[in-house]
Structures are given as C-alpha cells and as structure tokens.
Design a protein around this motif. Structure first.
Motif, PDB file in Angstrom:
ATOM      1  N   GLY A  90     -82.762 -91.474  85.095  1.00  0.00           N
ATOM      2  CA  GLY A  90     -82.791 -91.039  86.493  1.00  0.00           C
ATOM      3  C   GLY A  90     -83.095 -89.559  86.674  1.00  0.00           C
ATOM      4  N   PHE A  91     -83.282 -88.836  85.579  1.00  0.00           N
ATOM      5  CA  PHE A  91     -83.596 -87.407  85.636  1.00  0.00           C
ATOM      6  C   PHE A  91     -84.834 -87.133  84.795  1.00  0.00           C
ATOM      7  N   MET A  92     -85.313 -85.902  84.846  1.00  0.00           N
ATOM      8  CA  MET A  92     -86.498 -85.502  84.079  1.00  0.00           C
ATOM      9  C   MET A  92     -86.218 -85.594  82.579  1.00  0.00           C
ATOM     10  N   PRO A  93     -87.169 -86.161  81.813  1.00  0.00           N
ATOM     11  CA  PRO A  93     -86.994 -86.147  80.354  1.00  0.00           C
ATOM     12  C   PRO A  93     -87.033 -84.708  79.836  1.00  0.00           C
ATOM     13  N   LEU A  94     -86.471 -84.502  78.676  1.00  0.00           N
ATOM     14  CA  LEU A  94     -86.514 -83.179  78.068  1.00  0.00           C
ATOM     15  C   LEU A  94     -87.951 -82.854  77.696  1.00  0.00           C
ATOM     16  N   ASP A  95     -88.321 -81.579  77.832  1.00  0.00           N
ATOM     17  CA  ASP A  95     -89.666 -81.173  77.429  1.00  0.00           C
ATOM     18  C   ASP A  95     -89.673 -80.924  75.918  1.00  0.00           C
ATOM     19  N   ALA A  96     -90.851 -80.636  75.377  1.00  0.00           N
ATOM     20  CA  ALA A  96     -91.014 -80.479  73.925  1.00  0.00           C
ATOM     21  C   ALA A  96     -90.111 -79.389  73.351  1.00  0.00           C
ATOM     22  N   MET A  97     -89.986 -78.269  74.050  1.00  0.00           N
ATOM     23  CA  MET A  97     -89.151 -77.173  73.538  1.00  0.00           C
ATOM     24  C   MET A  97     -87.670 -77.558  73.558  1.00  0.00           C
ATOM     25  N   GLU A  98     -87.254 -78.259  74.600  1.00  0.00           N
ATOM     26  CA  GLU A  98     -85.858 -78.695  74.671  1.00  0.00           C
ATOM     27  C   GLU A  98     -85.555 -79.704  73.559  1.00  0.00           C
ATOM     28  N   LEU A  99     -86.483 -80.633  73.324  1.00  0.00           N
ATOM     29  CA  LEU A  99     -86.295 -81.595  72.231  1.00  0.00           C
ATOM     30  C   LEU A  99     -86.235 -80.883  70.886  1.00  0.00           C
ATOM     31  N   GLU A 100     -87.073 -79.876  70.707  1.00  0.00           N
ATOM     32  CA  GLU A 100     -87.056 -79.117  69.456  1.00  0.00           C
ATOM     33  C   GLU A 100     -85.727 -78.384  69.289  1.00  0.00           C
ATOM     34  N   THR A 101     -85.152 -77.918  70.367  1.00  0.00           N
ATOM     35  CA  THR A 101     -83.844 -77.263  70.307  1.00  0.00           C
ATOM     36  C   THR A 101     -82.783 -78.243  69.820  1.00  0.00           C
ATOM     37  N   VAL A 102     -82.791 -79.456  70.373  1.00  0.00           N
ATOM     38  CA  VAL A 102     -81.822 -80.481  69.952  1.00  0.00           C
ATOM     39  C   VAL A 102     -82.035 -80.820  68.477  1.00  0.00           C
ATOM     40  N   ARG A 103     -83.287 -81.037  68.094  1.00  0.00           N
ATOM     41  CA  ARG A 103     -83.591 -81.361  66.690  1.00  0.00           C
ATOM     42  C   ARG A 103     -83.167 -80.218  65.757  1.00  0.00           C
ATOM     43  N   SER A 104     -83.436 -78.978  66.157  1.00  0.00           N
ATOM     44  CA  SER A 104     -83.082 -77.820  65.337  1.00  0.00           C
ATOM     45  C   SER A 104     -81.583 -77.720  65.127  1.00  0.00           C
ATOM     46  N   TRP A 105     -80.831 -77.967  66.178  1.00  0.00           N
ATOM     47  CA  TRP A 105     -79.372 -77.923  66.085  1.00  0.00           C
ATOM     48  C   TRP A 105     -78.874 -78.997  65.116  1.00  0.00           C
ATOM     49  N   ILE A 106     -79.404 -80.195  65.216  1.00  0.00           N
ATOM     50  CA  ILE A 106     -78.982 -81.284  64.328  1.00  0.00           C
ATOM     51  C   ILE A 106     -79.406 -80.974  62.888  1.00  0.00           C
ATOM     52  N   THR A 107     -80.640 -80.526  62.694  1.00  0.00           N
ATOM     53  CA  THR A 107     -81.141 -80.193  61.361  1.00  0.00           C
ATOM     54  C   THR A 107     -80.272 -79.132  60.688  1.00  0.00           C
ATOM     55  N   ALA A 108     -79.793 -78.179  61.481  1.00  0.00           N
ATOM     56  CA  ALA A 108     -78.946 -77.106  60.947  1.00  0.00           C
ATOM     57  C   ALA A 108     -77.538 -77.571  60.619  1.00  0.00           C
ATOM     58  N   GLY A 109     -77.241 -78.841  60.868  1.00  0.00           N
ATOM     59  CA  GLY A 109     -75.928 -79.375  60.521  1.00  0.00           C
ATOM     60  C   GLY A 109     -75.044 -79.701  61.704  1.00  0.00           C
ATOM     61  N   ALA A 110     -75.586 -79.508  62.897  1.00  0.00           N
ATOM     62  CA  ALA A 110     -74.856 -79.809  64.134  1.00  0.00           C
ATOM     63  C   ALA A 110     -73.502 -79.144  64.131  1.00  0.00           C
TER      64      ALA A 110
END
Length: 161
Positions: free
Chosen positions: A141-161
C-alpha cells in the motif's frame, strides 16, 4: 628600490591558489567517482549501513512500515511486529527471527533477517521482489523502496545486522 626577499608577487600567489584549487577539484572528482558509501556517507570505501539507517527508511511517510507492523502481531501483518521508533525492539523482532505460522502460512519458518546473508533474508525478498517467495511485496500500500534504500538494507544485513 629593491624588493625584500620574502615578498611574493601577485603572479606567485595566483599560481599557488590555482594549484590548490586544481588539487582540491581533483580530490573531489576522485571522491565522486568512487563510492559515496551507503545512506549518503562520504568516503573512499563503502561504509556498511547501520540499523538506524534502515529504521529511517522504514519510518519514511512513503513507506511507513509502522502503520501495519507497529501494532500487535496479527495475520494481517504476517505476525511481524516492530515499531521503527523503538530501535532495540525493532532489531529484536527482525534479526534471526523466523516468521510464524500466519494466515497463509507460506512464510512460516523463513527468517526475517539472516545476519550476513541478505539474499537468504525474508525481509529482502519482501522488499526487493514484485512477487516475493511468499506473501505480498512490502511495504504493502506504499511506495516500494528505491535502489539506494534496498542497498542500505542489504548493506546492513551483509555487515552482520
């Protein structure tokens, strides 16, 4: 009259200013050509995202994850409850936690965030894919995350969350 030895000509001053300016511009171009890091942090090497960066994304009015997931767990929100304004609670609800048996049950047993493994994380699947492996794309029901926002989420998880 003879000029003192320590005096500097206008031409020398302008030359020094020009060299300094050119050096500064070259440094800026190198920085711009390199990585800016995640979430707009400047630097030569990409800095991993922090959980605060992720929560900031989830709290944006264009995504507003807290509307559905800030309330009590229910089948309508996949059983995931976290309030983006309560950092520690949100982290505890996401990292290393398996989705429960929800109304559809398709996501049951999948881990929301697998530290170090963004592509194994249900969170990335739900945020990045138009048709995730289970349930609906988020935020629903809201805007999907853009590429930079998705990369931020992925980066956080990759770093060990």
């Amino acid at each position: 009259m003879q000029r003192p030895v320590s005096a500097v000509s206008s031409r020398q001053v302008l030359s020094a200013v020009f060299v300094s300016f050119a050096t500064l511009m070259a440094a800026c171009e190198t920085s711009a050509a390199g990585s800016t890091g995640v979430a707009g942090r400047a630097g030569g090497a990409t800095a991993p995202a922090r959980f605060g960066d992720v929560l900031e994304i989830f709290s944006k009015p264009t995504h507003n994850c807290g509307i559905c997931h800030g309330s009590a767990p229910a089948a309508s929100n996949g059983g995931l409850q976290f309030n983006p304004s309560k950092r520690e609670d949100a982290h505890t609800a996401l990292v290393g936690v398996m989705a429960g048996d929800t109304r559809q049950g398709k996501c049951a047993g999948k881990t929301y965030v697998v530290p170090g493994e963004p592509e194994a994380s249900l969170l990335v699947d739900k945020l990045a894919n138009e048709t995730p492996s289970c349930g609906a794309r988020m935020p629903q029901g809201f805007m999907p995350l853009d590429a930079m926002e998705l990369e931020t989420v992925r980066s956080w998880i990759t770093a060990g969350a």
